[in-house]
Design a protein around this motif. Structure first.
Motif: not given
Length: 348
Positions: A31, A36, A140-141, A228, A250-251, A253-255, A282, A284
């Protein structure tokens, strides 16, 4: 396809020269390492070119148009207080220089701005034509739940949401793909719909639903991980992610639980095989390993590049190569491996 991105004094990067793979690109880092930022920078330039070229009666690129439109898009995507805030922070004035190179040289562009820039960039090299394939940015959302009326509100009011959300919602509302490409769409959709145990529907009121054997379920009641997948499925169904174009994610894998991450990895590789140039950010280890497993199963290798971002002093360095082993030791990945060692040691 985007071949190369050279940057100097952009946000956390003092200098970087990224050579992209034609199909799949994986950007790895902790992070705050700038993953991003790289995605958004590349997306903003490509989206600017696509949007300007798609306007009615569009003419060839000009400095007058691009100086303002690139600055406006960067500001909308990053949401800084002023354009110059995207230049790397250091004492005194500093200039940011950015150069994009494509497989079609007439798309190449070189531009820059200073820390005191507000509404324009300066163009050093002007492209000769506009991009003919739309880029897509997945944050990510998930965005299915905010889709109803979001475009109208965003375009008529000032909202502190990144412009990528507006752009992606516009693609989500596209018409479903019909004709000769339907068979390929169905081939890509089937594993996603199996994972979701249903298919995505958009009603006339602008609300998304997941339809399954039990009927329709309004999208806010669906688990976020499945939403997602639904967002990705919808973009495939409309043709936004088919045959040509660019995907910035962007990510992913999130959630998502591991089972869904495995499906996402497979779909990412299939999109890359289908003509989409994919850029993933990522940290992950699970996703990276799953992607390597899927890639190893392919009879022909994809043109894949890995990029490792690491903080060094007051800047971020980039190591790159065709495999995960070429990008050095990434702390967040090392921590995942060390946790596995600690866990196994508990049984000794």
């Amino acid at each position: 396809m985007l071949n190369r991105l050279e940057i100097k004094n952009f946000t956390v990067f003092a200098e970087a020269d990224l050579r992209f793979g034609k199909q799949l690109n994986l950007i790895v880092g902790e992070n705050g390492a700038g993953k991003t930022h790289l995605l958004k920078l590349a997306y903003a330039l490509l989206a600017t070119s696509w949007e300007e070229g798609s306007k009615p009666h569009a003419t060839a690129p000009t400095k007058t148009v691009l100086q303002a439109s690139i600055a406006e898009k960067l500001t909308g995507v990053f949401r800084p207080e002023a354009l110059g805030r995207l230049a790397r922070r250091k004492q005194g004035r500093e200039r940011c220089d950015i150069q994009f190179a494509f497989d079609q040289p007439d798309l190449d562009i070189n531009f820059g701005f200073a820390t005191n820039s507000k509404s324009e960039v300066s163009i050093a090299q002007l492209p000769e034509q506009w991009l003919n394939a739309a880029p897509c940015y997945l944050p990510t959302r998930e965005l299915l739940t905010i889709y109803p009326n979001f475009l109208a509100v965003y375009d008529n009011h000032y909202l502190e949401f990144e412009e990528t959300w507006r752009d992606t919602c516009r693609l989500l509302g596209g018409l479903l793909q019909r004709g000769p490409k339907e068979a390929r769409v169905r081939e890509l959709l089937e594993p996603l719909e199996a994972a979701m145990q249903g298919s995505m529907e958009l009603d006339r009121n602008g609300r998304f639903y997941l339809r399954n054997a039990s009927g329709r379920m309004e999208i806010p009641l669906v688990a976020e991980g499945l939403r997602k997948l639904g967002m990705l499925a919808r973009l495939i169904a409309t043709g936004a992610l088919l045959d040509q174009g660019y995907l910035f994610w962007d990510e992913p894998e999130a959630n998502l639980n591991p089972r869904l991450i495995r499906q996402i990895a497979r779909t990412i590789v299939e999109l890359s095989e289908n003509g989409i140039q994919v850029f993933i950010a990522t940290h992950s280890l699970f996703l990276l390993r799953e992607l390597e497993i899927v890639l190893a199963e392919r009879p022909s290798s994809l043109d894949t590049r890995f990029f490792g971002l690491q903080r060094l002093d007051n800047s971020v360095t980039v190591q790159q190569g065709p495999s995960l082993y070429d990008i050095g030791d990434i702390t967040v990945l090392e921590e995942s491996l060390l946790q596995s060692d600690r866990y196994l040691a508990m049984g000794d």
